[in-house]
Scaffold this active site. Structure first.
Site, PDB file in Angstrom:
ATOM      1  N   ASP A 187       0.853  -1.206   0.000  1.00 39.86           N
ATOM      2  CA  ASP A 187       0.000   0.000   0.000  1.00 39.86           C
ATOM      3  C   ASP A 187       0.885   1.251   0.000  1.00 39.86           C
ATOM      4  O   ASP A 187       1.831   1.339   0.789  1.00 39.86           O
ATOM      5  CB  ASP A 187      -0.864  -0.057   1.277  1.00 39.86           C
ATOM      6  CG  ASP A 187      -1.950   1.001   1.312  1.00 39.86           C
ATOM      7  OD1 ASP A 187      -2.413   1.416   0.241  1.00 39.86           O
ATOM      8  OD2 ASP A 187      -2.351   1.388   2.436  1.00 39.86           O
ATOM      9  N   HIS A 238      -9.340   4.826  -2.257  1.00 38.77           N
ATOM     10  CA  HIS A 238      -8.621   4.959  -0.981  1.00 38.77           C
ATOM     11  C   HIS A 238      -9.493   5.768  -0.026  1.00 38.77           C
ATOM     12  O   HIS A 238     -10.459   6.405  -0.442  1.00 38.77           O
ATOM     13  CB  HIS A 238      -7.287   5.675  -1.214  1.00 38.77           C
ATOM     14  CG  HIS A 238      -6.250   4.782  -1.823  1.00 38.77           C
ATOM     15  ND1 HIS A 238      -5.133   4.366  -1.137  1.00 38.77           N
ATOM     16  CD2 HIS A 238      -6.184   4.197  -3.040  1.00 38.77           C
ATOM     17  CE1 HIS A 238      -4.425   3.578  -1.918  1.00 38.77           C
ATOM     18  NE2 HIS A 238      -5.036   3.459  -3.085  1.00 38.77           N
ATOM     19  N   GLY A 239      -9.098   5.773   1.248  1.00 36.57           N
ATOM     20  CA  GLY A 239      -9.829   6.588   2.221  1.00 36.57           C
ATOM     21  C   GLY A 239     -11.291   6.205   2.317  1.00 36.57           C
ATOM     22  O   GLY A 239     -12.164   7.061   2.378  1.00 36.57           O
ATOM     23  N   HIS A 284      -8.079  10.256   3.624  1.00 39.01           N
ATOM     24  CA  HIS A 284      -7.529   9.260   4.544  1.00 39.01           C
ATOM     25  C   HIS A 284      -7.739   9.646   6.021  1.00 39.01           C
ATOM     26  O   HIS A 284      -7.838  10.816   6.335  1.00 39.01           O
ATOM     27  CB  HIS A 284      -6.012   9.134   4.333  1.00 39.01           C
ATOM     28  CG  HIS A 284      -5.638   8.376   3.095  1.00 39.01           C
ATOM     29  ND1 HIS A 284      -5.132   8.980   1.991  1.00 39.01           N
ATOM     30  CD2 HIS A 284      -5.681   7.040   2.814  1.00 39.01           C
ATOM     31  CE1 HIS A 284      -4.876   8.060   1.060  1.00 39.01           C
ATOM     32  NE2 HIS A 284      -5.193   6.875   1.536  1.00 39.01           N
ATOM     33  N   SER A 317     -12.857   4.399   4.736  1.00 42.18           N
ATOM     34  CA  SER A 317     -13.451   4.152   6.056  1.00 42.18           C
ATOM     35  C   SER A 317     -14.653   5.060   6.249  1.00 42.18           C
ATOM     36  O   SER A 317     -14.722   6.151   5.680  1.00 42.18           O
ATOM     37  CB  SER A 317     -12.417   4.419   7.157  1.00 42.18           C
ATOM     38  OG  SER A 317     -11.528   3.327   7.254  1.00 42.18           O
ATOM     39  N   ARG A 334      -8.751   0.454  12.909  1.00 43.81           N
ATOM     40  CA  ARG A 334      -7.989   1.035  14.038  1.00 43.81           C
ATOM     41  C   ARG A 334      -8.952   1.541  15.108  1.00 43.81           C
ATOM     42  O   ARG A 334      -8.662   1.487  16.301  1.00 43.81           O
ATOM     43  CB  ARG A 334      -7.125   2.192  13.540  1.00 43.81           C
ATOM     44  CG  ARG A 334      -6.034   1.755  12.585  1.00 43.81           C
ATOM     45  CD  ARG A 334      -5.154   2.939  12.215  1.00 43.81           C
ATOM     46  NE  ARG A 334      -4.252   2.565  11.129  1.00 43.81           N
ATOM     47  CZ  ARG A 334      -3.115   3.196  10.869  1.00 43.81           C
ATOM     48  NH1 ARG A 334      -2.754   4.231  11.586  1.00 43.81           N
ATOM     49  NH2 ARG A 334      -2.346   2.794   9.874  1.00 43.81           N
ATOM     50  N   ASP A 344      -8.737   1.042   6.406  1.00 42.83           N
ATOM     51  CA  ASP A 344      -7.759   0.868   7.475  1.00 42.83           C
ATOM     52  C   ASP A 344      -8.249   1.547   8.761  1.00 42.83           C
ATOM     53  O   ASP A 344      -8.347   0.923   9.822  1.00 42.83           O
ATOM     54  CB  ASP A 344      -6.418   1.461   7.026  1.00 42.83           C
ATOM     55  CG  ASP A 344      -5.314   1.231   8.045  1.00 42.83           C
ATOM     56  OD1 ASP A 344      -5.489   0.365   8.926  1.00 42.83           O
ATOM     57  OD2 ASP A 344      -4.272   1.902   7.978  1.00 42.83           O
TER      58      ASP A 344
HETATM   59  P1  13P Z   1      -8.917   4.996   5.510  1.00 41.31           P
HETATM   60  O1  13P Z   1      -7.999   5.887   6.263  1.00 41.31           O
HETATM   61  O2  13P Z   1     -10.185   5.709   5.143  1.00 41.31           O
HETATM   62  O3  13P Z   1      -9.198   3.712   6.193  1.00 41.31           O
HETATM   63  O4  13P Z   1      -8.196   4.629   4.111  1.00 41.31           O
HETATM   64  C1  13P Z   1      -7.242   3.594   4.059  1.00 41.31           C
HETATM   65  C2  13P Z   1      -6.449   3.603   2.810  1.00 41.31           C
HETATM   66  O5  13P Z   1      -6.741   4.282   1.843  1.00 41.31           O
HETATM   67  C3  13P Z   1      -5.259   2.726   2.755  1.00 41.31           C
HETATM   68  O6  13P Z   1      -4.542   2.884   1.582  1.00 41.31           O
HETATM   69  O1  G3H Z   2      -3.390   5.155   3.613  1.00 43.21           O
HETATM   70  C1  G3H Z   2      -2.654   4.768   4.522  1.00 43.21           C
HETATM   71  C2  G3H Z   2      -3.013   3.569   5.305  1.00 43.21           C
HETATM   72  O2  G3H Z   2      -4.089   3.827   6.165  1.00 43.21           O
HETATM   73  C3  G3H Z   2      -1.807   3.022   6.008  1.00 43.21           C
HETATM   74  O3  G3H Z   2      -1.462   3.802   7.110  1.00 43.21           O
HETATM   75  O4  G3H Z   2       0.913   4.327   6.613  1.00 43.21           O
HETATM   76  O5  G3H Z   2      -0.002   4.573   8.925  1.00 43.21           O
HETATM   77  O6  G3H Z   2       0.368   2.296   7.935  1.00 43.21           O
HETATM   78  P1  G3H Z   2       0.065   3.751   7.677  1.00 43.21           P
HETATM   79 ZN    ZN Z   3      -4.646   4.933   0.832  1.00 39.61          ZN
END
Ligand code: 13P
Ligand code: G3H
Ligand code: ZN
Length: 317
Positions: free
Chosen positions: A81, A210-211, A179, A213, A260, A256
């Site tokens: 990622d 992405h993003g 994010h 959540s 959390r 992600d």
């Molecule tokens: P969130 O922060 O919305 O969970 O997005 C995660 C993400 O895009 C990881 O690449």
């Molecule tokens: O988009 C980023 C993901 O949520 C991963 O987060 O870089 O803190 O592991 P991290």
């Molecule tokens: Zn991301």
């Protein structure tokens, strides 16, 4: 069973989305596998640069390999990622990853194309597929912070050019999300007009969101009731928008932050209610169960639940 991301994309495109979940430790991994078995869903397990540094990249690989043995019925791909060029090269050579993401979206269009193309050429020579990003989401990712005002949606015309010039296999597009847990205030809504316009122009190339959540209000309320100080006005993606987006080619949905929040809520409530406790295993056990239930529920919203048998049969052909 570890499969390629490309195989999953081919089966899901235009019908449902595959959940791409970040992992950093054994508890998350156990919960993720259990949740996907529970809901009979394929999934993408993703590892960020930060996760690779958190313990050791070899530790995460070993955890994933062990989980694949513990849960032989699981079907999943392994993905890097938000990689930079150096990390992509390392993952491509490791032989463990199904796909990598090169994120040069903060560079100029020309630089983004040049860097992405180098990664694509190397990855394809090893049979690995590449996700690349065009446009900028708001929020925090790795060590880059983009404030709301500087986020910029992907330009659909540029997207065609970008995919053509780089040969990338999936396009991470900025389509209205951001994010982290401190998402846009008020209304955050997916830009279906932009998704539609991108899909029309690059039909068949999976779009990655992405993003994604949703930062549930109830989760934030419980965390704050147990001593947290999260911004209660943060607002994420409406889970009911995952499937309509999937029908428009959004085939990988990254989640992600919500996971959390599950971790934070379980641990804050546990130690608030049992202040004399110091054993981390009881909340760790609760977390694994809660995380599994959370993942299973997300997979239902993504439309990937109950697809495992169909995928197994298609992979055998
Ligand atoms: P969130 O922060 O919305 O969970 O997005 C995660 C993400 O895009 C990881 O690449
Ligand atoms: O988009 C980023 C993901 O949520 C991963 O987060 O870089 O803190 O592991 P991290
Ligand atoms: Zn991301």
């Amino acid at each position: 069973m570890i499969v390629t991301t490309a195989e999953l994309y081919k089966l899901a495109y235009g019908k449902y989305a595959i959940g791409a979940y970040n992992i950093n430790n054994a508890e998350q991994t156990m919960g993720l596998f259990r949740g996907c078995i529970q809901s009979k869903a394929p999934f993408i397990i993703q590892i960020s640069k930060g996760a690779r540094k958190y313990t050791d990249k070899r530790m995460l690989e070993a955890i994933i390999r062990s989980a694949a043995e513990i849960f032989p019925e699981a079907i999943f791909a392994v993905h890097l990622d938000h990689g930079d060029e150096e990390t992509c090269i390392d993952c491509i050579h490791s032989g463990f990853y199904s796909s990598v993401m090169i994120d040069a979206s903060h560079e100029s269009f020309e630089q983004n194309v040049a860097i992405t193309k180098r990664v694509v050429d190397l990855a394809h020579s090893k049979g690995i597929s590449v996700e690349a990003e065009l446009g900028q989401l708001g929020g925090v990712e790795e060590d880059i912070q983009v404030d709301e005002g500087h986020a910029c949606l992907t330009n659909p015309e540029e997207a065609v050019e970008f995919v053509k010039l780089t040969g990338c296999d999936a396009l991470a597009a900025a389509i209205g999300t951001s994010h982290g847990a401190y998402k846009f205030k008020g209304h955050q809504s997916l830009r279906f007009d932009v998704i539609e316009s991108i899909q029309k122009r690059i039909y068949g190339t999976p779009i990655v969101m992405h993003g994604s959540s949703s930062v549930p209000k109830e989760e934030v309320r419980r965390i704050n009731a147990a001593g947290g100080t999260l911004d209660p006005s943060a607002c994420g993606v409406d889970e009911n928008e995952y499937l309509p987006a999937a029908k428009l080619g959004v085939t990988k949905i990254n989640i992600d932050t919500d996971g959390r929040l599950v971790w934070t809520r379980v641990h804050r409530e546990f130690f608030r209610d049992k202040p004399s406790e110091f054993d981390f295993r009881p909340p760790g056990i609760t977390f694994q169960t809660e995380y599994a239930n959370f993942i299973a529920a997300k997979n239902v919203k993504l439309g990937s639940a109950d697809k495992l048998d169909e995928i197994r049969a298609a992979l055998k052909k």
